[in-house]
Motif scaffolding. Structure first.
Motif, PDB file in Angstrom:
ATOM      1  N   LEU A   1       0.815  -1.212   0.000  1.00  0.00           N
ATOM      2  CA  LEU A   1       0.000   0.000   0.000  1.00  0.00           C
ATOM      3  C   LEU A   1       0.850   1.265   0.000  1.00  0.00           C
ATOM      4  N   ASP A   2       2.100   1.157   0.408  1.00  0.00           N
ATOM      5  CA  ASP A   2       2.993   2.318   0.407  1.00  0.00           C
ATOM      6  C   ASP A   2       3.456   2.671  -1.001  1.00  0.00           C
ATOM      7  N   ASN A   3       3.765   1.644  -1.779  1.00  0.00           N
ATOM      8  CA  ASN A   3       4.260   1.876  -3.141  1.00  0.00           C
ATOM      9  C   ASN A   3       3.200   1.659  -4.209  1.00  0.00           C
ATOM     10  N   GLY A   4       2.031   1.192  -3.805  1.00  0.00           N
ATOM     11  CA  GLY A   4       0.906   1.082  -4.728  1.00  0.00           C
ATOM     12  C   GLY A   4       0.991  -0.020  -5.761  1.00  0.00           C
ATOM     13  N   TYR A   5       1.139  -1.256  -5.308  1.00  0.00           N
ATOM     14  CA  TYR A   5       1.078  -2.364  -6.265  1.00  0.00           C
ATOM     15  C   TYR A   5       0.643  -3.650  -5.566  1.00  0.00           C
TER      16      TYR A   5
ATOM     17  N   ASP B   1      -4.011   2.430  -8.589  1.00  0.00           N
ATOM     18  CA  ASP B   1      -4.171   3.880  -8.479  1.00  0.00           C
ATOM     19  C   ASP B   1      -4.372   4.297  -7.023  1.00  0.00           C
ATOM     20  N   ARG B   2      -4.259   5.589  -6.774  1.00  0.00           N
ATOM     21  CA  ARG B   2      -4.334   6.115  -5.408  1.00  0.00           C
ATOM     22  C   ARG B   2      -5.683   5.871  -4.744  1.00  0.00           C
ATOM     23  N   ASN B   3      -6.774   5.966  -5.520  1.00  0.00           N
ATOM     24  CA  ASN B   3      -8.093   5.721  -4.944  1.00  0.00           C
ATOM     25  C   ASN B   3      -8.241   4.275  -4.487  1.00  0.00           C
ATOM     26  N   THR B   4      -7.674   3.356  -5.269  1.00  0.00           N
ATOM     27  CA  THR B   4      -7.735   1.942  -4.886  1.00  0.00           C
ATOM     28  C   THR B   4      -6.879   1.687  -3.652  1.00  0.00           C
ATOM     29  N   VAL B   5      -5.722   2.329  -3.569  1.00  0.00           N
ATOM     30  CA  VAL B   5      -4.876   2.213  -2.377  1.00  0.00           C
ATOM     31  C   VAL B   5      -5.634   2.688  -1.146  1.00  0.00           C
ATOM     32  N   LEU B   6      -6.282   3.839  -1.249  1.00  0.00           N
ATOM     33  CA  LEU B   6      -7.041   4.387  -0.124  1.00  0.00           C
ATOM     34  C   LEU B   6      -8.190   3.457   0.247  1.00  0.00           C
TER      35      LEU B   6
ATOM     36  N   ARG C   1      -6.810   0.525   2.127  1.00  0.00           N
ATOM     37  CA  ARG C   1      -6.386   0.913   3.482  1.00  0.00           C
ATOM     38  C   ARG C   1      -7.594   0.961   4.427  1.00  0.00           C
TER      39      ARG C   1
END
Length: 219
Positions: free
Chosen positions: A64-68, A97-102, A105
């Protein structure tokens, strides 16, 4: 003939259907069960993962930090166990993408809270889509829930694989190359990707004509 038949049978969310489905999901009661399925659908849509790959995910596979997402296993449904991907191409790292990471989380935090409240074992929390009682949900159960949601959203029947097809359609129409899509989906060959998805976007046929006109104008 086989390829033509497969193309006709390929089912995915049209743009208006996808919007309708997401609007429906957003209006559901904010229970963990609804939140769980909404997160699963959004993850499938954002990554193009096969349902077996998604269900097999552990939190250690997601950075989640690097997004993959590191795809390194899939479910063998007959035994409800994980196994290696179907081919070497199935091993891959998918940027998200950032929205998916959020989203992931927030889901992870709520999953942790829910499992503590219900006394589920800590081992279950290692699995992204565990229901608390079992590490991996059944494919039949997931499909049954999706079918119910589609019916309530007044949409036609689709399988869980439709999210993968929709992901491919969205990316192709956004301009991604077949080679990039092949790597993202984990296809063994470029031909497999092109044979499966080349018909999903009609607008590019018009773009080809525009490119030709521009080329001729520059002579």
């Amino acid at each position: 003939k086989k390829n033509i038949s497969q193309k006709k049978e390929l089912k995915y969310f049209e743009t208006n259907q996808l919007k309708q489905f997401k609007d429906y999901l957003d209006k559901l009661p904010n229970t963990f069960r609804n939140y769980y399925h909404k997160t699963l659908y959004d993850t499938l849509l954002a990554t193009g993962l096969r349902i077996g790959e998604a269900v097999a995910l552990e939190w250690s596979d997601i950075d989640l930090d690097n997004g993959y997402i590191d795809v390194n296993k899939t479910i063998v449904w007959s035994r409800m166990e994980t196994n290696s991907p179907k081919s070497m191409a199935g091993y891959r790292k998918i940027p998200i993408d950032r929205n998916t990471v959020l989203m992931l989380r927030l889901y992870k935090a709520r999953q942790h809270q829910c499992f503590i409240e219900h006394g589920y074992g800590g081992k279950m929390a290692e699995h992204v889509f565990s229901n608390g009682l079992h590490a991996y949900p059944s494919r039949e159960g997931l499909q049954k829930t999706l079918t119910k949601h589609l019916k309530l959203a007044v949409l036609p029947y689709l399988t869980l694989h439709a999210f993968r097809h929709t992901h491919a359609s969205l990316l192709l129409n956004a301009g991604i190359s077949y080679k990039e899509l092949q790597q993202r989906l984990g296809h063994s060959t470029l031909a497999m990707t092109m044979d499966t998805y080349s018909h999903l976007f009609d607008d590019t046929e018009k773009e080809v004509v525009n490119f030709f006109e521009k080329a001729m104008a520059n002579l």
